[in-house]
Motif scaffolding. Structure first.
Motif, PDB file in Angstrom:
ATOM      1  N   ALA A 299      11.493   2.819  -4.434  1.00 43.17           N
ATOM      2  CA  ALA A 299      10.793   2.906  -5.721  1.00 43.17           C
ATOM      3  C   ALA A 299       9.838   4.094  -5.732  1.00 43.17           C
ATOM      4  O   ALA A 299       9.702   4.793  -6.749  1.00 43.17           O
ATOM      5  CB  ALA A 299      10.038   1.614  -5.997  1.00 43.17           C
ATOM      6  N   THR A 300       9.190   4.341  -4.604  1.00 46.97           N
ATOM      7  CA  THR A 300       8.274   5.475  -4.511  1.00 46.97           C
ATOM      8  C   THR A 300       9.033   6.797  -4.568  1.00 46.97           C
ATOM      9  O   THR A 300       8.581   7.761  -5.196  1.00 46.97           O
ATOM     10  CB  THR A 300       7.457   5.379  -3.214  1.00 46.97           C
ATOM     11  N   VAL A 301      10.202   6.853  -3.914  1.00 38.91           N
ATOM     12  CA  VAL A 301      11.025   8.067  -3.986  1.00 38.91           C
ATOM     13  C   VAL A 301      11.405   8.366  -5.430  1.00 38.91           C
ATOM     14  O   VAL A 301      11.280   9.505  -5.913  1.00 38.91           O
ATOM     15  CB  VAL A 301      12.298   7.916  -3.129  1.00 38.91           C
ATOM     16  N   ARG A 302      11.855   7.355  -6.150  1.00 37.36           N
ATOM     17  CA  ARG A 302      12.305   7.578  -7.528  1.00 37.36           C
ATOM     18  C   ARG A 302      11.140   7.999  -8.427  1.00 37.36           C
ATOM     19  O   ARG A 302      11.306   8.845  -9.312  1.00 37.36           O
ATOM     20  CB  ARG A 302      12.987   6.319  -8.057  1.00 37.36           C
ATOM     21  N   ALA A 303       9.981   7.408  -8.191  1.00 36.54           N
ATOM     22  CA  ALA A 303       8.818   7.815  -8.972  1.00 36.54           C
ATOM     23  C   ALA A 303       8.464   9.273  -8.697  1.00 36.54           C
ATOM     24  O   ALA A 303       8.108  10.025  -9.617  1.00 36.54           O
ATOM     25  CB  ALA A 303       7.633   6.906  -8.653  1.00 36.54           C
ATOM     26  N   ALA A 304       8.570   9.696  -7.446  1.00 35.85           N
ATOM     27  CA  ALA A 304       8.283  11.090  -7.102  1.00 35.85           C
ATOM     28  C   ALA A 304       9.339  12.027  -7.678  1.00 35.85           C
ATOM     29  O   ALA A 304       9.017  13.157  -8.072  1.00 35.85           O
ATOM     30  CB  ALA A 304       8.201  11.243  -5.582  1.00 35.85           C
ATOM     31  N   GLN A 305      10.589  11.579  -7.729  1.00 41.13           N
ATOM     32  CA  GLN A 305      11.631  12.402  -8.348  1.00 41.13           C
ATOM     33  C   GLN A 305      11.334  12.631  -9.833  1.00 41.13           C
ATOM     34  O   GLN A 305      11.542  13.733 -10.346  1.00 41.13           O
ATOM     35  CB  GLN A 305      12.994  11.729  -8.184  1.00 41.13           C
ATOM     36  N   ARG A 306      10.857  11.593 -10.499  1.00 42.09           N
ATOM     37  CA  ARG A 306      10.520  11.747 -11.921  1.00 42.09           C
ATOM     38  C   ARG A 306       9.327  12.682 -12.102  1.00 42.09           C
ATOM     39  O   ARG A 306       9.283  13.484 -13.045  1.00 42.09           O
ATOM     40  CB  ARG A 306      10.228  10.379 -12.543  1.00 42.09           C
TER      41      ARG A 306
ATOM     42  N   SER B 161       0.841  -1.198   0.000  1.00 44.38           N
ATOM     43  CA  SER B 161       0.000   0.000   0.000  1.00 44.38           C
ATOM     44  C   SER B 161       0.873   1.243   0.000  1.00 44.38           C
ATOM     45  O   SER B 161       2.073   1.190   0.295  1.00 44.38           O
ATOM     46  CB  SER B 161      -0.918   0.011   1.229  1.00 44.38           C
ATOM     47  N   ILE B 162       0.262   2.371  -0.336  1.00 45.03           N
ATOM     48  CA  ILE B 162       0.899   3.677  -0.187  1.00 45.03           C
ATOM     49  C   ILE B 162      -0.114   4.612   0.460  1.00 45.03           C
ATOM     50  O   ILE B 162      -1.171   4.890  -0.110  1.00 45.03           O
ATOM     51  CB  ILE B 162       1.343   4.281  -1.534  1.00 45.03           C
TER      52      ILE B 162
ATOM     53  N   GLN C 171      -5.642  16.977   2.605  1.00 40.88           N
ATOM     54  CA  GLN C 171      -6.235  15.805   1.967  1.00 40.88           C
ATOM     55  C   GLN C 171      -5.457  14.569   2.389  1.00 40.88           C
ATOM     56  O   GLN C 171      -4.250  14.625   2.637  1.00 40.88           O
ATOM     57  CB  GLN C 171      -6.204  15.949   0.442  1.00 40.88           C
ATOM     58  N   VAL C 172      -6.160  13.431   2.453  1.00 44.26           N
ATOM     59  CA  VAL C 172      -5.527  12.186   2.859  1.00 44.26           C
ATOM     60  C   VAL C 172      -6.106  11.042   2.048  1.00 44.26           C
ATOM     61  O   VAL C 172      -7.275  11.089   1.620  1.00 44.26           O
ATOM     62  CB  VAL C 172      -5.733  11.937   4.378  1.00 44.26           C
ATOM     63  N   GLY C 173      -5.304  10.034   1.783  1.00 45.81           N
ATOM     64  CA  GLY C 173      -5.784   8.887   1.019  1.00 45.81           C
ATOM     65  C   GLY C 173      -4.837   7.715   1.094  1.00 45.81           C
ATOM     66  O   GLY C 173      -3.809   7.764   1.781  1.00 45.81           O
ATOM     67  N   GLN C 174      -5.194   6.673   0.376  1.00 43.34           N
ATOM     68  CA  GLN C 174      -4.395   5.454   0.408  1.00 43.34           C
ATOM     69  C   GLN C 174      -4.655   4.644  -0.850  1.00 43.34           C
ATOM     70  O   GLN C 174      -5.795   4.553  -1.321  1.00 43.34           O
ATOM     71  CB  GLN C 174      -4.742   4.619   1.642  1.00 43.34           C
ATOM     72  N   VAL C 175      -3.586   4.078  -1.391  1.00 48.23           N
ATOM     73  CA  VAL C 175      -3.703   3.064  -2.429  1.00 48.23           C
ATOM     74  C   VAL C 175      -3.450   1.721  -1.760  1.00 48.23           C
ATOM     75  O   VAL C 175      -2.418   1.515  -1.123  1.00 48.23           O
ATOM     76  CB  VAL C 175      -2.706   3.289  -3.579  1.00 48.23           C
ATOM     77  N   GLU C 176      -4.400   0.798  -1.891  1.00 53.19           N
ATOM     78  CA  GLU C 176      -4.313  -0.504  -1.238  1.00 53.19           C
ATOM     79  C   GLU C 176      -4.267  -1.616  -2.281  1.00 53.19           C
ATOM     80  O   GLU C 176      -4.574  -1.401  -3.453  1.00 53.19           O
ATOM     81  CB  GLU C 176      -5.524  -0.725  -0.332  1.00 53.19           C
ATOM     82  N   ASN C 177      -3.871  -2.792  -1.809  1.00 53.70           N
ATOM     83  CA  ASN C 177      -3.870  -3.996  -2.643  1.00 53.70           C
ATOM     84  C   ASN C 177      -3.056  -3.807  -3.924  1.00 53.70           C
ATOM     85  O   ASN C 177      -3.500  -4.161  -5.022  1.00 53.70           O
ATOM     86  CB  ASN C 177      -5.303  -4.419  -3.012  1.00 53.70           C
ATOM     87  N   LEU C 178      -1.872  -3.205  -3.778  1.00 59.41           N
ATOM     88  CA  LEU C 178      -1.027  -3.028  -4.951  1.00 59.41           C
ATOM     89  C   LEU C 178      -0.793  -4.374  -5.626  1.00 59.41           C
ATOM     90  O   LEU C 178      -0.496  -5.373  -4.980  1.00 59.41           O
ATOM     91  CB  LEU C 178       0.296  -2.383  -4.551  1.00 59.41           C
ATOM     92  N   GLY C 179      -0.951  -4.394  -6.936  1.00 57.50           N
ATOM     93  CA  GLY C 179      -0.916  -5.623  -7.709  1.00 57.50           C
ATOM     94  C   GLY C 179      -1.951  -5.535  -8.813  1.00 57.50           C
ATOM     95  O   GLY C 179      -2.222  -4.448  -9.336  1.00 57.50           O
ATOM     96  N   PRO C 180      -2.583  -6.638  -9.151  1.00 63.45           N
ATOM     97  CA  PRO C 180      -3.524  -6.626 -10.287  1.00 63.45           C
ATOM     98  C   PRO C 180      -4.832  -5.896 -10.017  1.00 63.45           C
ATOM     99  O   PRO C 180      -5.523  -5.514 -10.964  1.00 63.45           O
ATOM    100  CB  PRO C 180      -3.768  -8.113 -10.553  1.00 63.45           C
TER     101      PRO C 180
ATOM    102  N   ALA D 213       5.595   2.233  -8.013  1.00 60.56           N
ATOM    103  CA  ALA D 213       5.961   3.322  -8.906  1.00 60.56           C
ATOM    104  C   ALA D 213       4.785   3.753  -9.778  1.00 60.56           C
ATOM    105  O   ALA D 213       4.485   4.945  -9.904  1.00 60.56           O
ATOM    106  CB  ALA D 213       7.149   2.913  -9.773  1.00 60.56           C
ATOM    107  N   SER D 214       4.095   2.786 -10.363  1.00 51.14           N
ATOM    108  CA  SER D 214       3.023   3.130 -11.297  1.00 51.14           C
ATOM    109  C   SER D 214       1.763   3.626 -10.607  1.00 51.14           C
ATOM    110  O   SER D 214       0.865   4.167 -11.250  1.00 51.14           O
ATOM    111  CB  SER D 214       2.692   1.928 -12.189  1.00 51.14           C
ATOM    112  N   ALA D 215       1.670   3.463  -9.270  1.00 51.05           N
ATOM    113  CA  ALA D 215       0.508   3.993  -8.539  1.00 51.05           C
ATOM    114  C   ALA D 215       0.587   5.500  -8.369  1.00 51.05           C
ATOM    115  O   ALA D 215      -0.439   6.151  -8.127  1.00 51.05           O
ATOM    116  CB  ALA D 215       0.403   3.332  -7.166  1.00 51.05           C
ATOM    117  N   LEU D 216       1.791   6.076  -8.517  1.00 52.12           N
ATOM    118  CA  LEU D 216       1.944   7.505  -8.250  1.00 52.12           C
ATOM    119  C   LEU D 216       1.088   8.380  -9.171  1.00 52.12           C
ATOM    120  O   LEU D 216       0.488   9.360  -8.694  1.00 52.12           O
ATOM    121  CB  LEU D 216       3.414   7.916  -8.321  1.00 52.12           C
ATOM    122  N   PRO D 217       0.988   8.098 -10.480  1.00 46.44           N
ATOM    123  CA  PRO D 217       0.106   8.936 -11.309  1.00 46.44           C
ATOM    124  C   PRO D 217      -1.338   8.977 -10.816  1.00 46.44           C
ATOM    125  O   PRO D 217      -1.985  10.033 -10.864  1.00 46.44           O
ATOM    126  CB  PRO D 217       0.207   8.281 -12.690  1.00 46.44           C
ATOM    127  N   ALA D 218      -1.849   7.854 -10.325  1.00 46.85           N
ATOM    128  CA  ALA D 218      -3.211   7.852  -9.782  1.00 46.85           C
ATOM    129  C   ALA D 218      -3.305   8.713  -8.529  1.00 46.85           C
ATOM    130  O   ALA D 218      -4.304   9.415  -8.309  1.00 46.85           O
ATOM    131  CB  ALA D 218      -3.651   6.420  -9.483  1.00 46.85           C
TER     132      ALA D 218
END
Length: 378
Positions: free
Chosen positions: A121-128, A13-14, A29-38, A58-63
């Motif tokens: 991985a999350t840090v690098r996605a945020a850097q991009r 999760s994130i 604002q607050v939120g969460q991405v859960e069940n990372l995977g399919p 990494a790919s959850a960051l755009p959402a």
């Protein structure tokens, strides 16, 4: 008004939040991405979850960025704060993360394989996503820096200690938040002897004297101490030797210890305490019995480390929400000055005791600790 984004990456999760960059950050604002995977899902402001399709850290960051874009509109993002589970010996305070720091933190991935790779991985996605915005790392291990040596060392040849094989302790951001909250709301208690029980899918306990970590149930890795959702907790090292002698590979043993053990392994049903409390399966009851037993055993150990206790704080998903677990932990603890107030416990506290020592329920807030660190550092 400027804004700060916090990203708290777990194993699957994130958690994310947007704050103002005021001296005491205001949650926007607050939120969460859960069940990372399919079948990843996103929750915003505790509303119903909505599917976002297949996603990793990494790919959850755009959402996430799409979800927070309305609140960021018209605000300049001045910093992104990250929870990093393992800071090793070198990272003892929040830092701005550049290439050099990320390389150093990558070397610690074997010490926290369930979390560290996802944190980075999350840090690098945020850097991009925000190449000109400082990325700030906040470390779970930093709160425990300064442990007495007896709680920092294993009885191994000293050369291993010098190479970093030592007890680090984790959940430091949660303990930091609880300590700051006690200083604000219960200053006399904060100056005394407190045990904090962070009980969630990951679980640990910490002995704290006047805001300083004195002892922790977690050690070299996030496997030690209490049984957790899918992690084993304390284990005789001889068990690992036996498993190796039985031909199990390193990968197989790692999977068992991190993914198949704890409440899930003992019950054979679920890692979710809510499901176990609702079940009439005897294996679920046995898993809960062991979980409570270990918390009570470690509470006694923490009290011995501190020379008695003035307060016990429950936090984390189970600690904050599972009144039956709190009641069972406190049952018979009058010898420590802890007398359960059953009705207050059912109501969720914050004060759930009537004795000399305080038992409290305080919801933890790791994201706020991260936001405060970003404000201070930048």
């Amino acid at each position: 008004m400027n804004a700060i984004l916090t990203l708290n990456a777990g194993s699957s999760s994130i958690k994310f939040a947007v704050y103002s960059d005021a001296p005491e950050p205001e949650l926007l604002q607050v939120g969460q991405v859960e069940n990372l995977g399919p079948i990843a899902q996103l929750t915003l402001n505790r509303s119903a979850a909505r599917p976002i399709g297949p996603a990793d850290h990494a790919s959850a960051l755009p959402a996430i960025l799409e979800a927070v874009s309305p609140v960021l509109a018209g605000r300049e993002l001045v910093g992104v704060g990250h929870r990093i589970v393992h800071g090793g010996k070198s990272f003892v305070a929040p830092v701005v993360l550049e290439a050099e720091q990320l390389t150093q933190l990558e070397a610690l991935e074997p010490l926290a394989p369930l979390h560290q790779p996802h944190n980075l991985a999350t840090v690098r996605a945020a850097q991009r996503a925000f190449p000109d915005v400082p990325q700030v790392g906040c470390f779970d291990t930093a709160f425990h820096v300064g442990h007495p040596m007896v709680n920092d060392v294993f009885a191994l040849p000293r050369r291993f200690y010098e190479k970093g094989v030592r007890r680090y302790g984790f959940h430091g951001l949660s303990y930091d938040y609880i300590t700051q909250t006690l200083r604000r709301d219960y200053p006399e208690l904060a100056a005394g002897r407190v045990v904090v029980a962070h009980l969630g899918n990951g679980a640990s306990m910490c002995a704290i004297r006047d805001g300083q970590s004195i002892g922790s149930t977690m050690g070299f890795s996030a496997l030690d101490g209490l049984p957790m959702g899918t992690r084993c907790g304390q284990l005789d090292p001889g068990v690992l030797l036996y498993l190796m002698d039985q031909g199990l590979s390193r990968e197989a043993i790692t999977h068992i210890l991190y993914k198949e053990s704890g409440l899930k392994g003992l019950s054979g049903l679920s890692h979710d305490m809510r499901a176990l409390l609702a079940s009439d399966d005897p294996h679920a009851a046995e898993a809960i019995d062991y979980y409570v037993f270990r918390i009570r055993r470690e509470l006694g150990a923490m009290a011995a480390i501190l020379g008695g206790i003035d307060g016990l704080v429950f936090c984390g998903g189970i600690g904050e929400n599972a009144a039956p677990i709190r009641a069972r932990v406190l049952d018979g603890m009058e010898f420590l000055g802890l007398h359960l107030d059953a009705s207050a416990n059912r109501a969720g506290g914050p004060l759930i005791s009537t004795g000399q020592a305080h038992a409290l329920v305080i919801p933890t807030d790791e994201e706020r600790v991260i936001a405060r660190a970003v404000v201070r550092l930048l």
